[in-house]
Design a protein around this motif. Structure first.
Motif, PDB file in Angstrom:
ATOM      1  N   UNK A 161       0.825  -1.218   0.000  1.00  0.00           N
ATOM      2  CA  UNK A 161       0.000   0.000   0.000  1.00  0.00           C
ATOM      3  C   UNK A 161       0.850   1.255   0.000  1.00  0.00           C
ATOM      4  N   UNK A 162       1.991   1.220   0.705  1.00  0.00           N
ATOM      5  CA  UNK A 162       2.873   2.395   0.695  1.00  0.00           C
ATOM      6  C   UNK A 162       3.458   2.612  -0.702  1.00  0.00           C
ATOM      7  N   UNK A 163       3.789   1.526  -1.374  1.00  0.00           N
ATOM      8  CA  UNK A 163       4.274   1.649  -2.749  1.00  0.00           C
ATOM      9  C   UNK A 163       3.169   2.179  -3.666  1.00  0.00           C
ATOM     10  N   UNK A 164       1.944   1.719  -3.453  1.00  0.00           N
ATOM     11  CA  UNK A 164       0.803   2.203  -4.248  1.00  0.00           C
ATOM     12  C   UNK A 164       0.594   3.695  -4.032  1.00  0.00           C
ATOM     13  N   UNK A 165       0.750   4.143  -2.763  1.00  0.00           N
ATOM     14  CA  UNK A 165       0.578   5.566  -2.467  1.00  0.00           C
ATOM     15  C   UNK A 165       1.647   6.400  -3.174  1.00  0.00           C
ATOM     16  N   UNK A 166       2.901   5.934  -3.153  1.00  0.00           N
ATOM     17  CA  UNK A 166       3.961   6.681  -3.835  1.00  0.00           C
ATOM     18  C   UNK A 166       3.681   6.792  -5.338  1.00  0.00           C
ATOM     19  N   UNK A 167       3.253   5.706  -5.924  1.00  0.00           N
ATOM     20  CA  UNK A 167       2.939   5.719  -7.364  1.00  0.00           C
ATOM     21  C   UNK A 167       1.749   6.626  -7.658  1.00  0.00           C
ATOM     22  N   UNK A 168       0.759   6.637  -6.793  1.00  0.00           N
ATOM     23  CA  UNK A 168      -0.433   7.477  -7.002  1.00  0.00           C
ATOM     24  C   UNK A 168      -0.073   8.950  -6.910  1.00  0.00           C
ATOM     25  N   UNK A 169       0.781   9.290  -5.942  1.00  0.00           N
ATOM     26  CA  UNK A 169       1.188  10.695  -5.797  1.00  0.00           C
ATOM     27  C   UNK A 169       1.970  11.150  -7.033  1.00  0.00           C
ATOM     28  N   UNK A 170       2.917  10.309  -7.462  1.00  0.00           N
ATOM     29  CA  UNK A 170       3.702  10.670  -8.660  1.00  0.00           C
ATOM     30  C   UNK A 170       2.803  10.801  -9.883  1.00  0.00           C
ATOM     31  N   UNK A 171       1.839   9.887 -10.008  1.00  0.00           N
ATOM     32  CA  UNK A 171       0.932   9.921 -11.160  1.00  0.00           C
ATOM     33  C   UNK A 171       0.039  11.148 -11.111  1.00  0.00           C
ATOM     34  N   UNK A 172      -0.376  11.526  -9.904  1.00  0.00           N
ATOM     35  CA  UNK A 172      -1.226  12.714  -9.768  1.00  0.00           C
ATOM     36  C   UNK A 172      -0.457  13.976 -10.106  1.00  0.00           C
ATOM     37  N   UNK A 173       0.815  14.020  -9.694  1.00  0.00           N
ATOM     38  CA  UNK A 173       1.632  15.196 -10.016  1.00  0.00           C
ATOM     39  C   UNK A 173       1.834  15.328 -11.523  1.00  0.00           C
TER      40      UNK A 173
ATOM     41  N   UNK B 183      -3.446  10.822 -13.044  1.00  0.00           N
ATOM     42  CA  UNK B 183      -4.507  10.262 -12.202  1.00  0.00           C
ATOM     43  C   UNK B 183      -5.131  11.375 -11.392  1.00  0.00           C
ATOM     44  N   UNK B 184      -6.282  11.077 -10.852  1.00  0.00           N
ATOM     45  CA  UNK B 184      -7.024  12.089 -10.107  1.00  0.00           C
ATOM     46  C   UNK B 184      -6.624  12.097  -8.635  1.00  0.00           C
ATOM     47  N   UNK B 185      -7.054  13.153  -7.963  1.00  0.00           N
ATOM     48  CA  UNK B 185      -6.809  13.251  -6.522  1.00  0.00           C
ATOM     49  C   UNK B 185      -7.501  12.111  -5.775  1.00  0.00           C
ATOM     50  N   UNK B 186      -8.619  11.648  -6.301  1.00  0.00           N
ATOM     51  CA  UNK B 186      -9.347  10.562  -5.662  1.00  0.00           C
ATOM     52  C   UNK B 186      -8.486   9.314  -5.522  1.00  0.00           C
ATOM     53  N   UNK B 187      -7.630   9.073  -6.515  1.00  0.00           N
ATOM     54  CA  UNK B 187      -6.729   7.914  -6.432  1.00  0.00           C
ATOM     55  C   UNK B 187      -5.739   8.069  -5.280  1.00  0.00           C
ATOM     56  N   UNK B 188      -5.242   9.296  -5.085  1.00  0.00           N
ATOM     57  CA  UNK B 188      -4.293   9.558  -3.993  1.00  0.00           C
ATOM     58  C   UNK B 188      -4.977   9.369  -2.637  1.00  0.00           C
ATOM     59  N   UNK B 189      -6.175   9.930  -2.507  1.00  0.00           N
ATOM     60  CA  UNK B 189      -6.900   9.817  -1.234  1.00  0.00           C
ATOM     61  C   UNK B 189      -7.234   8.357  -0.915  1.00  0.00           C
TER      62      UNK B 189
END
Length: 491
Positions: free
Chosen positions: A398-410, A414-420
């Motif tokens: 999950x921590x790896x997923x969060x890092x990827x989501x943040x990078x993708x959002x930047x 991807x949307x902010x919803x994915x990060x949240x």
């Protein structure tokens, strides 16, 4: 003539060695050769094993040492040893001779007599009960077994204290860990919220995105009071167990954090080890011995009671024209034979037999419950290990997923919803891991307690000194409803 004298000398010895009632034999019950998920090797004597040292936690070790020294429940159990030891003395005194001495001095004068009469006197009396049928010896046997039971009760109290104290410490550290996780998540979510607000002002985010980020921040803030409350409740309970001010314990716990992790080996031994190591089983066995001895007491009361008594009463009279000594003495046996009592004495025998049978059932139930507790704890520990390993991997994922989501959002992919959503998953995974570690630690506690692991003596100097143990291995009885006949033999 010589043979009569010899018989007269030997007969009291023969009679004094006869005891009614069944002799005690250690109770038995069928037990499996091994636990369902255990090994076949005996664990030996774990009664002196300070198993909580396997958590490698100095604060916990200090609390256990303080609790064994100051806990009020343990101190109450120690005081019951003193009472039980006094009962042994009181019971034994009933079968010993009683010697009483009295003295008096009287001055008297009649109205029509000019002289005064002084009378000085004394009385020395000796009374002894011939314990022909073993009433007092069985009573003493029962009292000694009750004393052993009181000693075992101290061990039961210590084991219960250690279990409660270590479990409460694990809970306190668990809630500290949850608070730490929530605060770290709050910081991350607050940063996401601030970033979303900045993007809203730049036109790169919607008001919905801001509301969702703010809702996640507020839900994290709402978690903290409950977790902090549970931490303090656990700390307060620890303070009560070790008789220290609660604020002192709270401040000690706040100095450092980190959940206790058990680093010892899993060695539950075999079911037969429980008979030796579990103090509650030993206490139940001693209660059975005490109840069995009372059968002999009740049966002895069905038979005659023979008492030997004697007295010497010297007196001295001093009166004008009259002086002299007068001495009286007496000696003889008395017989007390119950004839008509409405069946009360025989009913007492049946009551004693029933109490012994109930004590045996209680012992057997204690043994079977102990076996179940060990098997349940073994099963739990072995599966908890797998759960903790899986939770560790889940957190990493999950921590790896969060890092990827943040990078993708930047990058705008991807949307902010994915990060949240990724943040929620990390928070849930971390909380689940903390819960799994807590459960594994508490199940280790349960396993060590179930096999009777405890520390036989306080780890620090204690002002409370246990009463000296009167240990006498007696051949006492199991709860048979048909007690044996008279057992006679020379001392």
């Amino acid at each position: 003539m010589h043979s009569l004298r010899l018989a007269a000398a030997v007969l009291p010895l023969l009679l004094s060695s006869c005891m009614l009632g069944p002799d005690f034999a250690p109770p038995e019950t069928p037990l499996p050769a091994k636990f369902s998920e255990g090994a076949k090797q005996s664990v030996g004597d774990v009664a002196v094993s300070a198993w909580w040292n396997s958590f490698s936690d100095r604060t916990l070790n200090q609390y256990v040492a303080t609790g064994l020294d100051k806990n009020l429940s343990v101190q109450q159990a120690l005081e019951r040893i003193n009472a039980a030891a006094a009962d042994v003395t009181i019971t034994g005194a009933g079968g010993l001779p009683n010697l009483d001495f009295g003295a008096s001095h009287t001055i008297c004068k009649a109205r029509d007599v000019t002289s005064t009469q002084n009378i000085s006197g004394g009385q020395l009396s000796l009374t002894g009960l011939l314990d022909v049928f073993g009433q007092y010896r069985r009573s003493t046997e029962s009292a000694l077994a009750s004393l052993d039971s009181a000693h075992a009760a101290v061990d039961v109290a210590k084991l219960a204290l250690i279990k409660d104290l270590v479990s409460s410490y694990i809970d306190a550290r668990y809630y500290q860990q949850r608070v730490s996780i929530s605060r770290a998540n709050l910081k991350s979510r607050q940063e996401t919220y601030d970033l979303t607000n900045f993007q809203l002002e730049a036109g790169a985010a919607s008001r919905l995105d801001v509301s969702q980020a703010e809702a996640l921040v507020q839900s994290t803030i709402a978690e903290l009071p409950s977790l902090e409350l549970n931490f303090r409740v656990s700390a307060h309970h620890i303070a009560t167990l070790i008789a220290l001010p609660s604020e002192m314990v709270v401040k000690q716990l706040q100095k450092n954090e980190g959940q206790p992790v058990y680093r010892g080996k899993i060695n539950a031994g075999i079911p037969a080890d429980l008979i030796r190591n579990r103090p509650d089983i030993r206490q139940a066995e001693r209660n059975l011995a005490a109840a069995t001895a009372k059968i002999g007491v009740a049966e002895a009361r069905l038979y005659p009671a023979i008492t030997l008594s004697g007295s010497i009463t010297p007196s001295y009279i001093n009166q004008r024209g009259r002086r002299g000594d007068i001495s009286k003495w007496s000696f003889g046996p008395s017989l007390d034979l119950p004839i008509l009592d409405g069946g009360r004495l025989r009913a007492n025998v049946e009551t004693s037999k029933s109490a012994a049978a109930a004590a045996y059932i209680s012992w057997k139930s204690t043994v079977l419950t102990a076996v179940q507790e060990v098997q349940d704890a073994l099963t739990a520990v072995r599966r908890d290990v797998r759960t903790v390993n899986s939770r560790h991997r889940q957190v990493e994922t999950t921590e790896e997923t969060l890092r990827l989501s943040v990078d993708s959002h930047k990058d705008g992919a991807s949307s902010l919803l994915d990060v949240l959503d990724a943040q929620r998953q990390v928070s849930s995974a971390q909380s689940s891991l903390a819960t799994a570690i807590q459960k594994l630690a508490k199940d280790h506690v349960q396993l060590n307690v179930a096999i009777g692991g405890r520390f036989a003596a306080p780890m620090v100097a204690s002002p409370w000194v246990e009463a000296s143990r009167v240990s006498q291995q007696m051949q006492t009885s199991g709860p048979t409803r048909n007690s044996r006949a008279l057992h006679c033999g020379m001392f």
